[in-house]
Design a protein around this motif. Structure first.
Motif, PDB file in Angstrom:
ATOM      1  N   ALA A  20      -1.565  -7.076  31.146  1.00 49.72           N
ATOM      2  CA  ALA A  20      -1.430  -7.465  29.743  1.00 49.72           C
ATOM      3  C   ALA A  20      -2.499  -6.768  28.928  1.00 49.72           C
ATOM      4  N   THR A  22      -3.433  -4.399  25.080  1.00 50.77           N
ATOM      5  CA  THR A  22      -3.154  -3.669  23.860  1.00 50.77           C
ATOM      6  C   THR A  22      -4.030  -2.446  23.963  1.00 50.77           C
ATOM      7  N   SER A 106      -4.178 -14.453  12.482  1.00 53.38           N
ATOM      8  CA  SER A 106      -2.901 -13.773  12.736  1.00 53.38           C
ATOM      9  C   SER A 106      -2.980 -12.837  13.946  1.00 53.38           C
ATOM     10  N   LYS A 109      -1.050 -13.345  17.383  1.00 55.65           N
ATOM     11  CA  LYS A 109       0.273 -12.780  17.676  1.00 55.65           C
ATOM     12  C   LYS A 109       0.132 -11.506  18.503  1.00 55.65           C
ATOM     13  N   THR A 110      -0.860 -10.690  18.172  1.00 56.43           N
ATOM     14  CA  THR A 110      -1.117  -9.461  18.939  1.00 56.43           C
ATOM     15  C   THR A 110      -1.507  -9.804  20.370  1.00 56.43           C
ATOM     16  N   GLU A 112      -0.730 -12.548  22.051  1.00 57.59           N
ATOM     17  CA  GLU A 112       0.456 -13.067  22.743  1.00 57.59           C
ATOM     18  C   GLU A 112       1.420 -11.946  23.117  1.00 57.59           C
ATOM     19  N   GLN A 113       1.579 -10.953  22.250  1.00 56.78           N
ATOM     20  CA  GLN A 113       2.457  -9.817  22.556  1.00 56.78           C
ATOM     21  C   GLN A 113       1.910  -9.006  23.725  1.00 56.78           C
ATOM     22  N   ALA A 114       0.599  -9.028  23.903  1.00 59.65           N
ATOM     23  CA  ALA A 114      -0.024  -8.286  25.004  1.00 59.65           C
ATOM     24  C   ALA A 114       0.061  -9.046  26.330  1.00 59.65           C
ATOM     25  N   LYS A 115       0.703 -10.194  26.319  1.00 57.57           N
ATOM     26  CA  LYS A 115       0.855 -11.018  27.526  1.00 57.57           C
ATOM     27  C   LYS A 115      -0.510 -11.287  28.168  1.00 57.57           C
TER      28      LYS A 115
END
Length: 192
Positions: A20, A22, A106, A109-110, A112-115
């Motif tokens: 996971a 970014t 905010s 969200k980044t 969470e998207q990166a798991k």
């Protein structure tokens, strides 16, 4: 040409199945407790006396993933040394100046998207300590940002303010036997 296609294929597979992240960052999430009260979960340790020590720009923060029932201890450490003072003792390393970063809420969200890796879930999933130690070894040398839900900045008790706090950490040590000898004096003094 075949070599180029093979490299591209391997990179696509690594990107899809990689950890996971970014870019090159890995995010860890936990709900820490005071280190002296945790036997299964993640403990956090800070010593406010270190605020007055000239060797630090910011006091060290340690997180311990611990399972007494499975004999697992994995440390994650944040160090932000005063490089002028540190240089007098040892050569400066990239891990001597870890960061604490504040981002807008905010940014969750980044993350969470990166798991992100949820440390308590990961700890529960380990069946034996060797499995935990192998997993920890894969984190060595990586850029890790820890989001502690129980940090005052991040906690619900403070009304989920406009910012979040990420603590850059490194894998510290584990309780694997060959590491115990080297890290005993540093970490075992904090064990519950």
């Amino acid at each position: 040409m075949k070599k180029l296609l093979l490299i591209l294929f391997v990179n696509v597979i690594a990107w899809q199945t990689g950890p996971a992240q970014t870019k090159s960052d890995l995010y860890l999430i936990c709900n820490s407790l005071p280190i002296d009260s945790v036997t299964e979960g993640v403990g956090r340790y800070e010593d406010i006396r270190d605020d007055n020590d000239s060797i630090y720009d910011h006091r060290p923060i340690s997180f311990l993933m611990v399972s007494r029932s499975k004999d697992i201890r994995i440390w994650f450490d944040h160090y932000c040394f005063n490089t002028n003072e540190r240089r007098k003792i040892v050569a400066i390393d990239r891990t001597d100046q870890l960061k604490i970063i504040y981002k807008p809420r905010s940014f969750l969200k980044t993350i969470e998207q990166a798991k992100p890796i949820r440390l308590e879930d990961r700890l529960e999933a380990f069946e034996i300590n060797e499995e935990a130690w192998l997993w920890a070894k894969t984190l060595a040398g990586k850029i890790l940002y820890l989001f502690d839900r129980n940090d005052p900045v991040n906690s619900a008790e403070n009304g989920y303010g406009p910012t979040i706090k990420l603590i850059q950490v490194n894998l510290g040590s584990t309780n694997k036997r060959e590491q115990e000898l080297f890290f005993h004096e540093i970490h075992n003094r904090f064990l519950p």
